[in-house]
Every structure is written in structure tokens, then in C-alpha cells.
Design a protein around this motif. Sequence first.
Motif, PDB file in Angstrom:
ATOM      1  N   LEU A  55       0.775  -1.258  -0.165  1.00  0.00           N
ATOM      2  CA  LEU A  55      -0.169  -0.073   0.139  1.00  0.00           C
ATOM      3  C   LEU A  55       0.916   1.222  -0.101  1.00  0.00           C
ATOM      4  O   LEU A  55       0.689   2.224  -0.682  1.00  0.00           O
ATOM      5  CB  LEU A  55      -0.691   0.004   1.171  1.00  0.00           C
ATOM      6  CG  LEU A  55      -2.079  -0.994   1.089  1.00  0.00           C
ATOM      7  CD1 LEU A  55      -2.890  -1.029   2.404  1.00  0.00           C
ATOM      8  CD2 LEU A  55      -2.952  -0.931   0.069  1.00  0.00           C
ATOM      9  N   ARG A  56       1.664   1.269   0.592  1.00  0.00           N
ATOM     10  CA  ARG A  56       2.658   2.350   0.967  1.00  0.00           C
ATOM     11  C   ARG A  56       3.540   2.538  -0.735  1.00  0.00           C
ATOM     12  O   ARG A  56       3.737   3.908  -1.134  1.00  0.00           O
ATOM     13  CB  ARG A  56       3.989   2.302   2.049  1.00  0.00           C
ATOM     14  CG  ARG A  56       4.833   3.490   2.302  1.00  0.00           C
ATOM     15  CD  ARG A  56       5.795   3.203   3.288  1.00  0.00           C
ATOM     16  NE  ARG A  56       7.107   2.444   2.797  1.00  0.00           N
ATOM     17  CZ  ARG A  56       7.063   1.042   3.247  1.00  0.00           C
ATOM     18  NH1 ARG A  56       6.435   0.491   4.152  1.00  0.00           N
ATOM     19  NH2 ARG A  56       8.116   0.453   2.614  1.00  0.00           N
ATOM     20  N   LEU A  57       3.874   1.491  -1.124  1.00  0.00           N
ATOM     21  CA  LEU A  57       4.715   1.654  -2.334  1.00  0.00           C
ATOM     22  C   LEU A  57       3.689   2.276  -3.450  1.00  0.00           C
ATOM     23  O   LEU A  57       3.780   3.042  -4.412  1.00  0.00           O
ATOM     24  CB  LEU A  57       5.167   0.357  -2.722  1.00  0.00           C
ATOM     25  CG  LEU A  57       6.387  -0.140  -2.159  1.00  0.00           C
ATOM     26  CD1 LEU A  57       6.977  -1.307  -2.594  1.00  0.00           C
ATOM     27  CD2 LEU A  57       7.522   0.985  -2.468  1.00  0.00           C
ATOM     28  N   GLN A  58       2.244   1.545  -3.452  1.00  0.00           N
ATOM     29  CA  GLN A  58       1.042   2.158  -4.222  1.00  0.00           C
ATOM     30  C   GLN A  58       1.115   3.594  -4.113  1.00  0.00           C
ATOM     31  O   GLN A  58       0.779   4.476  -5.032  1.00  0.00           O
ATOM     32  CB  GLN A  58      -0.094   1.270  -4.150  1.00  0.00           C
ATOM     33  CG  GLN A  58       0.002   0.051  -4.577  1.00  0.00           C
ATOM     34  CD  GLN A  58      -1.255  -0.750  -4.569  1.00  0.00           C
ATOM     35  OE1 GLN A  58      -2.093  -0.470  -3.737  1.00  0.00           O
ATOM     36  NE2 GLN A  58      -1.454  -2.078  -5.200  1.00  0.00           N
ATOM     37  N   LYS A  59       1.000   3.993  -3.094  1.00  0.00           N
ATOM     38  CA  LYS A  59       0.763   5.549  -2.749  1.00  0.00           C
ATOM     39  C   LYS A  59       1.955   6.262  -3.313  1.00  0.00           C
ATOM     40  O   LYS A  59       1.650   7.530  -3.862  1.00  0.00           O
ATOM     41  CB  LYS A  59       0.751   5.715  -1.153  1.00  0.00           C
ATOM     42  CG  LYS A  59       0.472   7.045  -0.731  1.00  0.00           C
ATOM     43  CD  LYS A  59       0.410   7.314   0.785  1.00  0.00           C
ATOM     44  CE  LYS A  59       0.142   8.703   1.093  1.00  0.00           C
ATOM     45  NZ  LYS A  59      -0.249   8.828   2.504  1.00  0.00           N
ATOM     46  N   GLU A  60       3.088   5.693  -3.073  1.00  0.00           N
ATOM     47  CA  GLU A  60       4.222   6.522  -3.649  1.00  0.00           C
ATOM     48  C   GLU A  60       4.286   6.443  -5.023  1.00  0.00           C
ATOM     49  O   GLU A  60       4.440   7.552  -5.564  1.00  0.00           O
ATOM     50  CB  GLU A  60       5.668   5.934  -3.125  1.00  0.00           C
ATOM     51  CG  GLU A  60       6.058   6.120  -1.732  1.00  0.00           C
ATOM     52  CD  GLU A  60       7.257   5.417  -1.120  1.00  0.00           C
ATOM     53  OE1 GLU A  60       7.902   5.120  -1.934  1.00  0.00           O
ATOM     54  OE2 GLU A  60       7.445   5.393   0.193  1.00  0.00           O
ATOM     55  N   ILE A  61       3.763   5.355  -5.780  1.00  0.00           N
ATOM     56  CA  ILE A  61       3.732   5.412  -7.444  1.00  0.00           C
ATOM     57  C   ILE A  61       2.702   6.364  -7.696  1.00  0.00           C
ATOM     58  O   ILE A  61       2.863   7.100  -8.745  1.00  0.00           O
ATOM     59  CB  ILE A  61       3.355   3.751  -7.448  1.00  0.00           C
ATOM     60  CG1 ILE A  61       4.734   3.095  -7.400  1.00  0.00           C
ATOM     61  CG2 ILE A  61       2.888   3.614  -9.010  1.00  0.00           C
ATOM     62  CD1 ILE A  61       4.544   1.491  -7.644  1.00  0.00           C
ATOM     63  N   GLU A  62       1.766   6.406  -6.773  1.00  0.00           N
ATOM     64  CA  GLU A  62       0.455   7.276  -7.438  1.00  0.00           C
ATOM     65  C   GLU A  62       1.008   8.567  -7.313  1.00  0.00           C
ATOM     66  O   GLU A  62       0.692   9.621  -8.160  1.00  0.00           O
ATOM     67  CB  GLU A  62      -0.788   6.990  -6.632  1.00  0.00           C
ATOM     68  CG  GLU A  62      -1.959   7.982  -7.035  1.00  0.00           C
ATOM     69  CD  GLU A  62      -2.504   7.464  -8.514  1.00  0.00           C
ATOM     70  OE1 GLU A  62      -2.854   8.555  -8.983  1.00  0.00           O
ATOM     71  OE2 GLU A  62      -2.164   6.472  -9.071  1.00  0.00           O
ATOM     72  N   GLN A  63       1.759   8.982  -6.221  1.00  0.00           N
ATOM     73  CA  GLN A  63       2.444  10.486  -6.080  1.00  0.00           C
ATOM     74  C   GLN A  63       3.301  10.651  -7.282  1.00  0.00           C
ATOM     75  O   GLN A  63       3.306  11.638  -7.651  1.00  0.00           O
ATOM     76  CB  GLN A  63       2.898  10.570  -4.721  1.00  0.00           C
ATOM     77  CG  GLN A  63       1.972  10.640  -3.401  1.00  0.00           C
ATOM     78  CD  GLN A  63       2.629  10.414  -2.221  1.00  0.00           C
ATOM     79  OE1 GLN A  63       3.947  10.135  -1.918  1.00  0.00           O
ATOM     80  NE2 GLN A  63       1.750  10.833  -1.232  1.00  0.00           N
TER      81      GLN A  63
END
Length: 162
Positions: A55-63
Motif C-alpha cells: 500500500l505504501r509503494l502504491q501510494k508512492e507510485i501514485e504520487q
Amino acid sequence: MTQPASVIDLYDSLLAAEDERARARIIAGAFERLEDRYPELKDLATASGVRESELRLQKEIEQLRLRIEEVRSDLTREIEQVRADLLKEIEKTNLRIEEVRTELIREIAQVRADLSKDIERLRAETSKEIAAGNQKILRWTTGLLFAQLVAIIAVIFGVGLM
């Protein structure tokens, strides 16, 4: 003393131990092998830990995607601004070229007019000089013909008198 390979071997080793000290050593060895075989739980990746990381990586990817879109949008705006500025500069340059062309055409027309005047003036002067030269030649030729006439008449009279 050898290390037991299985739980039954561990049990047999504990029963065969001579004293409490030997038993403690066998138990400590078993724990050491157990720790070697299975790392601490904090080092193990749990399903919830993996999910949190995902989830953290997905959030970073979206950012990062949003930032890339911002940069792309900024670049597109800058490119369009540069394109508009270039078109304005090209238009200014074309206008300046047209002004220079018009000025050159006007100057060429002026030079042609001045040359035409100079040519007409030179033609008039040359015509006058030629006419004056022709008159001099005509007078000279007339004088020469008159002199020849006088000489011919003198010869005719001079021959007749003889």
C-alpha cells in the motif's frame, strides 16, 4: 557430545545426560539450531507487513504519477509558450524583412530615376557636343571645299591666262 538431529534424538540425549549441566547444554544447543533454522519474527515478512509495504509503494507510485503529470503539464505549457513566442518573433522578423524590402525597392526606384536623369542629361550634353562638333566639321569642310574651289578656279584662270 553430538548434536541430536530430531526430536526423538533430543529426548534420548536428555535422558542419557549424566547431570543437569549436560541437559542444559543439550537444550541450549537445540534452541541454537532452532534459531538458526527460523529467524526472529521481526525479520519475517508477515502478510500484513507485506500488504502495508504494498500500500505504501502504491501510494508512492501514485504520487510519482501525479508529479509526472504535473511536470508533463508544465512542460507542455512551456513548450506552447516557447512556440507562441517563436511565432511572434517570426512574425516580427517577417514584418521587418518586408519593411526592408519596401525600403530597398523605394531606394532602387530612386537610384533608377536619378540614373535616368543623369543619362538624359548626358545624352543632351553629348547631342549638343556632337552638334557643335558637326558644325565645326561642317565649317571646316566648307572652308576646305571653298579653298579647293578657289584653287580650282585659280588653276582654271591661271591656265587660261597662259
